[in-house]
Design a protein around this motif. Structure first.
Motif, short mmCIF file in Angstrom:
data_model
loop_
_atom_site.label_atom_id
_atom_site.label_comp_id
_atom_site.label_asym_id
_atom_site.label_seq_id
_atom_site.Cartn_x
_atom_site.Cartn_y
_atom_site.Cartn_z
N THR A 121 121.46 66.33 28.32
CA THR A 121 120.22 66.75 28.96
C THR A 121 119.12 66.95 27.91
O THR A 121 117.98 66.52 28.09
CB THR A 121 120.44 68.05 29.74
N ALA A 122 119.48 67.59 26.80
CA ALA A 122 118.51 67.81 25.72
C ALA A 122 118.07 66.50 25.11
O ALA A 122 116.89 66.31 24.79
CB ALA A 122 119.12 68.71 24.65
N LEU A 123 118.99 65.56 24.94
CA LEU A 123 118.66 64.27 24.32
C LEU A 123 117.71 63.47 25.20
O LEU A 123 116.72 62.91 24.71
CB LEU A 123 119.94 63.48 24.06
N ALA B 249 124.30 65.52 13.39
CA ALA B 249 123.44 66.66 13.05
C ALA B 249 122.23 66.73 13.97
O ALA B 249 121.81 67.82 14.37
CB ALA B 249 122.99 66.56 11.59
N THR B 250 121.66 65.59 14.29
CA THR B 250 120.50 65.55 15.19
C THR B 250 120.86 66.13 16.55
O THR B 250 120.13 66.96 17.11
CB THR B 250 119.99 64.11 15.36
N LEU B 251 121.99 65.72 17.09
CA LEU B 251 122.42 66.21 18.40
C LEU B 251 122.71 67.70 18.36
O LEU B 251 122.38 68.44 19.30
CB LEU B 251 123.65 65.43 18.87
N ALA B 252 123.33 68.17 17.27
CA ALA B 252 123.64 69.59 17.16
C ALA B 252 122.36 70.42 17.07
O ALA B 252 122.23 71.46 17.75
CB ALA B 252 124.51 69.84 15.93
N GLU C 284 120.94 73.06 19.95
CA GLU C 284 120.77 74.47 19.60
C GLU C 284 119.32 74.94 19.67
O GLU C 284 119.04 76.07 20.11
CB GLU C 284 121.31 74.73 18.19
N LYS C 285 118.39 74.09 19.25
CA LYS C 285 117.02 74.54 19.05
C LYS C 285 115.99 73.90 19.97
O LYS C 285 114.89 74.42 20.11
CB LYS C 285 116.61 74.29 17.59
N GLY C 286 116.32 72.75 20.54
CA GLY C 286 115.36 72.05 21.38
C GLY C 286 114.43 71.16 20.58
O GLY C 286 114.33 71.27 19.35
N TYR C 287 113.71 70.30 21.27
CA TYR C 287 112.86 69.31 20.62
C TYR C 287 111.74 69.96 19.80
O TYR C 287 111.43 69.51 18.69
CB TYR C 287 112.27 68.39 21.68
N ASP C 288 111.12 70.98 20.32
CA ASP C 288 109.95 71.56 19.66
C ASP C 288 110.30 72.21 18.33
O ASP C 288 109.43 72.36 17.46
CB ASP C 288 109.28 72.58 20.58
N GLN C 289 111.55 72.62 18.14
CA GLN C 289 111.97 73.25 16.89
C GLN C 289 112.76 72.30 16.00
O GLN C 289 113.28 72.71 14.96
CB GLN C 289 112.83 74.49 17.20
N THR D 114 128.90 64.76 34.27
CA THR D 114 128.30 64.90 32.94
C THR D 114 127.13 65.87 32.94
O THR D 114 126.97 66.66 32.01
CB THR D 114 127.83 63.53 32.44
N PHE D 115 126.32 65.84 34.00
CA PHE D 115 125.10 66.64 34.00
C PHE D 115 125.19 67.93 34.80
O PHE D 115 124.19 68.64 34.93
CB PHE D 115 123.93 65.79 34.50
N THR D 116 126.37 68.25 35.31
CA THR D 116 126.53 69.53 36.00
C THR D 116 127.61 70.40 35.37
O THR D 116 127.62 71.61 35.57
CB THR D 116 126.86 69.34 37.49
#
Length: 210
Positions: free
Chosen positions: A116-118, A31-34, A38-43, A105-107
């Motif tokens: 990338t988000a994590l 759930a954390t990764l999802a 979807e929303k980014g760290y700030d949200q 993985t990153f491209t």
């Protein structure tokens, strides 16, 4: 940041609870990764993660302390997972494949968003950064088997530090991805692998030199 030492230690040490506790941990990480993707760290919020995971927020706060603890927990669980290490019989090909794994993985559009988000989120807190460091240490240690095998086969000099070679292979790629923002392409991945192997064969990664 986690509000108690127990939550901090559980997140960063990668504890391996069993039964229902393990399922809760896995569900919360998923759930954390999802939510992060979807929303980014700030949200990112504990409440939204718990709603998605079907876990009571009191449990989340007790075990992880907050969103930074959950990010650290996601990295700790990822570090525990087995990672397929190449074994072509040729160290040059194996190290090249390690570099290509990072590149792909990153491209790749379908693969890059979540890692990338994590990583970006982990760098936003001391707890996350510590967990990220532990994650990379675990990955480097796993990948170092490529170098250890090569030394045994006589493909690399005895005394080469396996982890240093792996670190030198991947560091230029992560530098482009997360520091300078320069484009990462196959040529850069190939160059990083070749340079690391050249340095190893020149004795620059000999543990006795340091």
């Amino acid at each position: 940041m986690p509000e108690n030492l127990e939550a901090t230690q559980a997140a960063t040490a990668g504890t391996r609870p069993g039964g229902r506790s393990a399922r809760v941990r896995a569900d919360m990480v998923t759930a954390t990764l999802a939510e992060l993707t979807e929303k980014g760290y700030d949200q990112l919020t504990v409440e939204a993660i718990c709603h998605r995971a079907g876990v009571h927020k009191a449990t989340a706060y007790r075990r992880w302390g907050g969103v930074d603890g959950l990010i650290a927990g996601a990295l700790a669980l990822s570090a525990d997972q087995p990672w397929p290490i190449p074994d072509t019989g040729n160290v040059d090909d194996d190290v090249e494949l390690l570099a290509r794994e990072v590149y792909i993985t990153f491209t790749d559009r379908d693969l890059r968003t979540t890692p990338t988000a994590l990583i970006g989120a982990a760098l936003r807190s001391d707890l996350g950064a510590a967990a990220l460091g532990a994650f990379f240490a675990a990955r480097h240690q796993q990948a170092a088997e490529v170098v250890t095998r090569a030394i045994g086969r006589g493909q690399l000099p005895f005394g080469v530090d396996p982890v240093e070679l792996v670190r030198a292979t991947t560091a230029p790629l992560y530098h482009r991805l997360f520091i300078t923002g320069e484009p990462l392409d196959e040529r850069a991945a190939h160059r990083a692998a070749a340079a690391a192997l050249l340095a190893a064969r020149a004795g620059l990664f000999d543990a006795a030199v340091r």
